[in-house]
Design an enzyme around this catalytic site. Structure first.
Site, PDB file in Angstrom:
ATOM      1  N   ARG A  97      42.734  28.398  39.232  1.00 16.85           N
ATOM      2  CA  ARG A  97      41.572  27.592  39.614  1.00 16.85           C
ATOM      3  C   ARG A  97      40.261  28.395  39.660  1.00 16.85           C
ATOM      4  O   ARG A  97      39.260  27.976  39.106  1.00 16.85           O
ATOM      5  CB  ARG A  97      41.814  26.951  40.993  1.00 16.85           C
ATOM      6  CG  ARG A  97      40.643  26.113  41.410  1.00 16.85           C
ATOM      7  CD  ARG A  97      40.774  25.501  42.786  1.00 16.85           C
ATOM      8  NE  ARG A  97      39.727  24.527  42.914  1.00 16.85           N
ATOM      9  CZ  ARG A  97      39.865  23.230  42.715  1.00 16.85           C
ATOM     10  NH1 ARG A  97      41.031  22.722  42.432  1.00 16.85           N
ATOM     11  NH2 ARG A  97      38.823  22.430  42.804  1.00 16.85           N
TER      12      ARG A  97
ATOM     13  N   LEU B 219      44.130  33.500  46.546  1.00 20.42           N
ATOM     14  CA  LEU B 219      42.919  32.734  46.860  1.00 20.42           C
ATOM     15  C   LEU B 219      42.759  31.578  45.886  1.00 20.42           C
ATOM     16  O   LEU B 219      42.706  31.805  44.675  1.00 20.42           O
ATOM     17  CB  LEU B 219      41.706  33.670  46.742  1.00 20.42           C
ATOM     18  CG  LEU B 219      41.828  34.906  47.655  1.00 20.42           C
ATOM     19  CD1 LEU B 219      41.007  36.058  47.150  1.00 20.42           C
ATOM     20  CD2 LEU B 219      41.457  34.538  49.086  1.00 20.42           C
ATOM     21  N   HIS B 220      42.705  30.366  46.413  1.00 20.95           N
ATOM     22  CA  HIS B 220      42.489  29.240  45.502  1.00 20.95           C
ATOM     23  C   HIS B 220      41.828  28.029  46.141  1.00 20.95           C
ATOM     24  O   HIS B 220      41.612  27.023  45.461  1.00 20.95           O
ATOM     25  CB  HIS B 220      43.814  28.812  44.855  1.00 20.95           C
ATOM     26  CG  HIS B 220      44.753  28.108  45.811  1.00 20.95           C
ATOM     27  ND1 HIS B 220      45.578  28.780  46.671  1.00 20.95           N
ATOM     28  CD2 HIS B 220      44.983  26.796  46.029  1.00 20.95           C
ATOM     29  CE1 HIS B 220      46.295  27.905  47.380  1.00 20.95           C
ATOM     30  NE2 HIS B 220      45.942  26.691  47.013  1.00 20.95           N
ATOM     31  N   ARG B 221      41.511  28.066  47.440  1.00 21.39           N
ATOM     32  CA  ARG B 221      40.922  26.869  48.060  1.00 21.39           C
ATOM     33  C   ARG B 221      39.550  26.587  47.459  1.00 21.39           C
ATOM     34  O   ARG B 221      38.739  27.510  47.313  1.00 21.39           O
ATOM     35  CB  ARG B 221      40.717  27.066  49.560  1.00 21.39           C
ATOM     36  CG  ARG B 221      41.934  27.054  50.384  1.00 21.39           C
ATOM     37  CD  ARG B 221      42.467  25.659  50.705  1.00 21.39           C
ATOM     38  NE  ARG B 221      43.889  25.807  50.892  1.00 21.39           N
ATOM     39  CZ  ARG B 221      44.842  25.122  50.260  1.00 21.39           C
ATOM     40  NH1 ARG B 221      44.534  24.155  49.446  1.00 21.39           N
ATOM     41  NH2 ARG B 221      46.105  25.375  50.460  1.00 21.39           N
TER      42      ARG B 221
ATOM     43  N   ASP C  57      44.331  32.044  51.412  1.00 21.82           N
ATOM     44  CA  ASP C  57      43.877  30.734  51.888  1.00 21.82           C
ATOM     45  C   ASP C  57      44.945  29.683  51.562  1.00 21.82           C
ATOM     46  O   ASP C  57      44.695  28.487  51.624  1.00 21.82           O
ATOM     47  CB  ASP C  57      42.504  30.374  51.306  1.00 21.82           C
ATOM     48  CG  ASP C  57      42.474  30.415  49.779  1.00 21.82           C
ATOM     49  OD1 ASP C  57      43.545  30.449  49.139  1.00 21.82           O
ATOM     50  OD2 ASP C  57      41.357  30.410  49.230  1.00 21.82           O
TER      51      ASP C  57
END
Ligand code: UD1
Ligand code: UDP
Length: 379
Positions: free
Chosen positions: A249, A214-216, A289
């Site tokens: 992130r 997950l990083h969006r 994502d």
């Protein structure tokens, strides 16, 4: 698609590849290898957008990429500051090195920064993974894709829908080449190294497990989104052991939102490419994502639940294992997927056959051979 007669590249033609972030490396590796085999003079410039060992250097080691000839070391920053550093660094370099062609990959800030600099210096541009569109301009990547494609001379596309999008945006069809997917070349070339057994023993996994990446920004930047995301991922961890190799992130915000507190969920640092795909290969499902992971799960036949309202890679839904889900529905959709088990057979997108790098090198070789001599004016 224009048919070009293959000619040998001129010895003076320098090709510069520009990479910046984690997903660029598996796309660049087969292109660099195929051009190298054709004797094309090339250099690799890493902007340093990603700089941690686990986000960058491990890929150079594992994928047999050459050491970068130049690392600009731009690091992190706001979009404008990061892109500006990339551009000023590359402008000096391109003026000094005078490449005939630069090759950029994907949709990160390094991609668009390099394309802008080259376009204004009159240097030809090849874009690998052109034409993908989410039609969601709130994604920084969508802006980067549209701008890079408008500036490119050679557009290499991974799926037929991308050709249609480029046509709608007025890109002449002779610039567009449907070549397949170089990220899949890298996956297929390394398949024997992806060991689910090693991943199980490394992470202490006995039964069925799920992998999540997950990083969006739309999932991890805002604390309210992060809280919803954690709730959704915990609903999956209620069903099966869940391993999260976490992108830097969102780490602080997801930790603050309680991600680490579920006893069936293990957060780990980002994994090297080989270790990550070993873990994915043995998973009952992947929650993500990421753009690239939607493609890799499609190839490996692992069910993929993409936590986004859209995808620029619809071929992974029509021909693959991907499905878009909201955060609210993730838990129960994951329950269905885990109950159904993995499928034995699934379709694979056209030309995802491990030969994209070769096709790209053929087109680039012909393009270089067909260029007018220096001073005769190109483009
Ligand atoms: C970038 C790309 C995104 C891609 C992702 C792949 C843009 C606009 N976004 O997003 O399209 O999906 O890479 O992973 O180009 N950080 C580290 N170490 C690193 C790199 C980053 O700690 O080696 C942290 C920093 O806090 C940084 C943050 O991650 O501020 C974001 O990095 P950045 O490169 O700006 O964007 P990504 O979210 O990684
Ligand atoms: N990846 C990896 N280790 C990880 C997570 C991802 O090697 O812990 C690889 C993944 O296999 C794919 C690439 O990183 O090749 C995708 O990068 P990312 O998800 O960061 O970017 P995106 O594809 O979303 O732009």
């Amino acid at each position: 698609m224009r048919e070009l007669t293959r000619k040998a590249a001129l010895p003076s033609d320098l090709v510069i590849h520009v990479t910046g972030a984690r997903p660029n490396f598996p796309k660049a590796a087969p292109v660099i290898a195929a051009l190298g085999a054709r004797g094309v003079t090339q250099e690799l410039v890493h902007t340093g957008q990603h700089y941690d060992d686990a986000m960058a250097k491990v890929f150079f080691r594992q994928l047999g990429l050459p050491e970068p000839d130049v690392d600009l070391g731009v690091g992190s920053g706001t979009h404008a500051r990061q892109t500006a550093s990339i551009m000023t660094g590359l402008e000096d370099l391109f003026v000094q090195r005078e490449p005939s062609l630069i090759i950029v990959y994907g949709d990160v800030n390094s991609t668009v920064g390099a394309a802008l600099v080259a376009a204004k210096l009159g240097i030809s541009i090849a874009h690998v993974e052109a034409g993908l569109r989410s039609f969601d301009r709130s994604m920084p990547e969508e802006v980067n894709r549209v701008v890079t494609d408008q500036l490119s001379d050679l557009l290499f596309v991974t799926s037929p829908d991308a050709m249609i999008h480029l046509g709608h945006e007025g890109i002449p069809s002779e610039r567009v080449h449907f070549v397949g997917n170089p990220m899949i070349d890298t996956l297929l070339a390394n398949l024997d190294r992806f060991s689910a057994e090693q991943a199980r023993s490394r992470h202490g996994l006995t039964g069925e497990y799920v992998v999540a990446t997950l990083h969006r920004p739309s999932n991890v930047d805002d604390p309210a989104d992060a809280a919803e995301l954690v709730k959704a991922v915990h609903a999956v961890a209620d069903l099966a052991r869940t391993v999260v190799p976490l992108h830097p992130r969102g780490r602080a915000r997801l930790e603050a939102a309680g991600l680490f507190t579920h006893d069936q969920l293990t957060v780990i640092d980002p994994l090297g490419y080989v270790e990550f795909l070993g873990l994915v290969r043995g998973a009952a499902a992947v929650v993500t994502d990421s753009g690239g992971v939607q493609e890799e799960t499609t190839m490996l036949g692992v069910p993929c639940l993409t936590l986004r309202p859209n995808t620029e890679r619809p071929v992974t839904i029509t021909h693959g294992t991907n499905r878009l889900v909201t955060r609210a529905e993730l838990g129960w959709v994951a329950g269905q997927i885990l109950a159904a088990g993995r499928v034995e057979h699934w379709p694979v997108p056209p030309l995802w056959d491990g030969k994209a790098g070769e096709r790209i090198a053929d087109v680039v070789g012909a393009f270089l051979g067909a260029r007018p001599a220096p001073g005769k004016g190109h483009g």
